[in-house]
Design an enzyme around this catalytic site. Structure first.
Site, PDB file in Angstrom:
ATOM      1  N   LYS A  99     -10.308  44.500   7.191  1.00  0.00           N
ATOM      2  CA  LYS A  99     -10.658  44.718   5.782  1.00  0.00           C
ATOM      3  C   LYS A  99     -11.755  43.740   5.364  1.00  0.00           C
ATOM      4  O   LYS A  99     -11.751  42.586   5.793  1.00  0.00           O
ATOM      5  CB  LYS A  99      -9.398  44.526   4.923  1.00  0.00           C
ATOM      6  CG  LYS A  99      -9.552  44.929   3.466  1.00  0.00           C
ATOM      7  CD  LYS A  99      -8.229  44.763   2.691  1.00  0.00           C
ATOM      8  CE  LYS A  99      -8.381  45.205   1.241  1.00  0.00           C
ATOM      9  NZ  LYS A  99      -7.120  45.061   0.466  1.00  0.00           N
TER      10      LYS A  99
ATOM     11  N   SER B   9      -5.876  49.120  -2.651  1.00  0.00           N
ATOM     12  CA  SER B   9      -7.252  48.783  -2.369  1.00  0.00           C
ATOM     13  C   SER B   9      -7.644  48.889  -0.888  1.00  0.00           C
ATOM     14  O   SER B   9      -8.836  48.994  -0.587  1.00  0.00           O
ATOM     15  CB  SER B   9      -7.535  47.352  -2.833  1.00  0.00           C
ATOM     16  OG  SER B   9      -6.832  46.414  -2.055  1.00  0.00           O
TER      17      SER B   9
ATOM     18  N   SER C  34      -1.421  47.306  -2.415  1.00  0.00           N
ATOM     19  CA  SER C  34      -2.672  47.693  -1.758  1.00  0.00           C
ATOM     20  C   SER C  34      -2.585  47.942  -0.254  1.00  0.00           C
ATOM     21  O   SER C  34      -3.550  48.423   0.334  1.00  0.00           O
ATOM     22  CB  SER C  34      -3.743  46.630  -2.007  1.00  0.00           C
ATOM     23  OG  SER C  34      -4.256  46.748  -3.300  1.00  0.00           O
TER      24      SER C  34
END
Lengths: 499, 95
Positions: A82, A162, A186
């Site tokens: 990420k 997210s 998330s």
């Protein structure tokens, strides 16, 4: 690369580990299979910075370790990372314009641990800006797109957020697994939206050092994987005490994979009545009921429980998280790194701050920083911030009382709906988007481990997940409960390839 | 609690985010909506409850007060938008 191996990007970590150790595939060939899939998957906008040179160098090093018989579980496993994780010399932007061009001079603890274990980084993954969002629509890179569609309808759907790029990449087999982070859901919400597994560990289990901070008292990193076993293997490699994170727990990390016995006979599974919300689709309720029956059939005892402060979790979260964000994001001032606005003649340093932050932050981030600034400002600190922290203490106490009464884990839906279309929420109130986190934020507020497991498809063919919540530091038990649920559900659906 | 345009302007300045005058009414409405959502917290009886400081009951770790890092000026300045002669450069602050 030999033909039968060309689909190696679809493998689980566990399968790849075995094949690598047996010499049936090299880490380089496994990595090549993923790099090929990534290049063919640009339509998903999941990988936003590709790092094939680093990947192949790491893969060659992994092959050398495998040949020498020194092969930890993650050795040679190709991962997506990420964009929130600082990776040395590689763009690490938190999907924000304000960090454009930022190349850290250091490596996050999580990626350091993964690389020390021999893992391979394929590139950086799309996400909501500063992890603020539930649909990956606040990213400076543009939307990540779910590989899933509603049957033959070509509407582009959100992979959730997210950690939307992580979810899309794993679900589309661009990588074997990916790192995610979870401040209010998330990891778990995008995992549920894309039919994969995602676990948020107990707060303090995984070091936050080198991960761009959103809300420091809530943020935790965790793995996003194709199976529960992979989550256990991956989490093992991420977890552990780190002196560089003062909130990292100095506790031994148990063998999570060994905890997957498949036996949950006699375990008490709590079903919180406050999670039965009005207006939730019947499909979600039906899925939850099926999950309850699966765990009961496996020999667990199902117990109705009450977590009375549940309805106050979202408002408390949306005070605490923006408050911490406004403080954490104060560092983006155009001085030390990232974007700096061009100034006109006569403009001074305050103009520089204000213009830099207006240009660098997207709308949702600006909104949350300002809300956080407001609730922390003189005169409102007690009314909002302190009150929210008191409510947070009550939410945590609800869980403590349930666990003290003998509950081993808690089963809830993961999300209030299946994935929605990109842009469908564009005209919605910000608060409507926040409702996505209704089942997941309580877990962050209480610092508990939570895992999302794919359990079924809705009528349109989209994945739905259930969440299990565990006792603090009992990720092993939690993973075992999830493993039982995963086996009973037998979820094997994959998105039909259109990209 | 509803946020008026003056308050929105003040919050934006406190947050050091430039908001154009024309955009303040919409911002005030949005912030008011979010604060309205938070008003639910007033329903909770929090008498005698301490605000949570740490979600896990742990003492922050301490270490010896000694230098553990340093001499990395080049790395520290590497990402600066404007670094000169070993310093971060900013617009003139003092007349």
């Amino acid at each position: 690369m030999s033909a039968p191996m060309s689909n190696a990007n679809t493998w689980t970590i566990a399968a790849a580990r075995e094949a690598l150790r047996k010499g049936e595939i090299s880490a380089v060939d496994l990595t090549m299979a993923c790099l090929t899939a990534i290049d063919a998957g640009d339509g998903l906008n999941a990988f936003v910075h590709k790092t094939p040179e680093i990947a192949l160098e790491q893969a060659r090093a992994a092959d050398a370790r495998l040949a020498a018989g020194d092969a930890p579980s993650m050795c040679g496993i190709p991962l997506g990372i990420k964009d929130l994780f600082c990776t040395k010399g590689v763009p690490s932007q938190a999907a924000s314009n304000i960090l454009r061009g930022f190349r850290p001079e250091y490596e996050s603890t999580v990626t350091t641990r993964l690389f020390d274990a021999g893992a391979v980084m394929l590139g950086k993954l799309n996400m909501d800006e500063f992890a603020m969002g539930s649909s990956n629509e606040t990213s400076t890179y543009g939307n990540a797109v779910s590989p899933w569609r509603r049957g033959n309808d070509t509407t582009a759907l959100t992979p959730g957020g997210s950690s939307g790029g992580s979810a899309a990449a794993v679900a589309a087999d661009l990588c074997l697994a990916a790192t995610g982070t979870d401040t209010g859901g998330s990891i778990r919400q995008p995992a549920a939206f894309t039919g994969i597994v995602g676990i948020k560990p107990t707060y303090g289990r995984v070091s936050r050092w080198g991960i761009v901070a959103f809300a420091s008292s809530l943020d935790q990193a965790g793995p996003m994987t194709k199976t529960v076993r992979d989550a256990a293997i991956f989490l093992q490699a991420m977890a552990g005490h780190d002196p560089k994170d003062s909130t990292s727990a100095d506790l031994p990390v148990p063998d999570f994979e060994a905890a997957l016995t498949g036996d949950i006979r006699g375990k008490k599974i709590g079903i919180p009545r406050e999670y039965r919300l009005d207006g939730i689709p019947a499909e979600i309720d039906a899925l939850w009921q099926r999950g309850i029956e699966m765990l009961r059939d496996a020999g667990a005892e199902i117990v109705d429980i009450s977590l009375p402060h549940t309805k106050y979790a979202l408002p408390a979260y949306y005070v605490i998280a923006p408050a911490e964000a406004s403080s954490n994001l104060a560092r983006y001032d155009g001085v030390r790194y990232g974007h700096r606005a061009t100034l006109s003649a006569g403009e001074g340093i305050v103009d520089m701050y204000e213009k830099t932050r207006a240009e660098g932050f997207g709308k949702e981030v600006q909104r949350r920083v300002m809300i956080g600034t407001y609730v922390l400002s003189a005169g409102f600190y007690d009314a909002y911030y302190n009150r929210a922290r008191k409510v947070r203490a009550l939410i945590k106490r609800d869980f403590e009382l349930a666990f003290a009464a003998g509950i081993d884990s808690i089963l809830t839906p993961a999300t209030p709906s299946a994935a929605f279309g990109l842009g469908e929420m564009a005209s919605a109130d910000p608060v409507e988007m926040y409702l996505n986190d209704v089942f997941t934020v309580t877990v962050n507020l209480a610092g508990l481990p939570g895992i999302s497991v794919p359990v079924g498809l809705d009528a349109k063919g989209l994945p739905l997940g259930l969440q299990l919540i565990g006792r603090p530091w009992e990720e092993g038990d939690l993973l075992n409960h999830a493993y039982v649920l995963e086996r009973a559900a037998g979820f094997v659906s994959k998105p039909a390839k259109w990209w | 609690m509803s946020i008026d345009i003056d308050t929105a302007r003040k919050v934006a300045h406190l947050a050091r985010i430039r908001v154009q005058e024309d955009d303040l009414p919409a911002l005030a409405r949005e912030l008011s909506g979010i604060l309205g959502f938070m008003e639910q917290l007033n329903e909770v009886d929090v008498t005698g409850i301490e605000p949570m400081v740490s979600v896990t009951p742990m003492r922050l770790a301490r270490r010896a007060d000694v230098v553990t890092d340093g001499n990395i000026q080049e790395q520290v300045l590497k990402n600066a938008p404007d670094a000169r002669e070993g310093f971060f450069a900013v617009p003139k602050v003092v007349e």
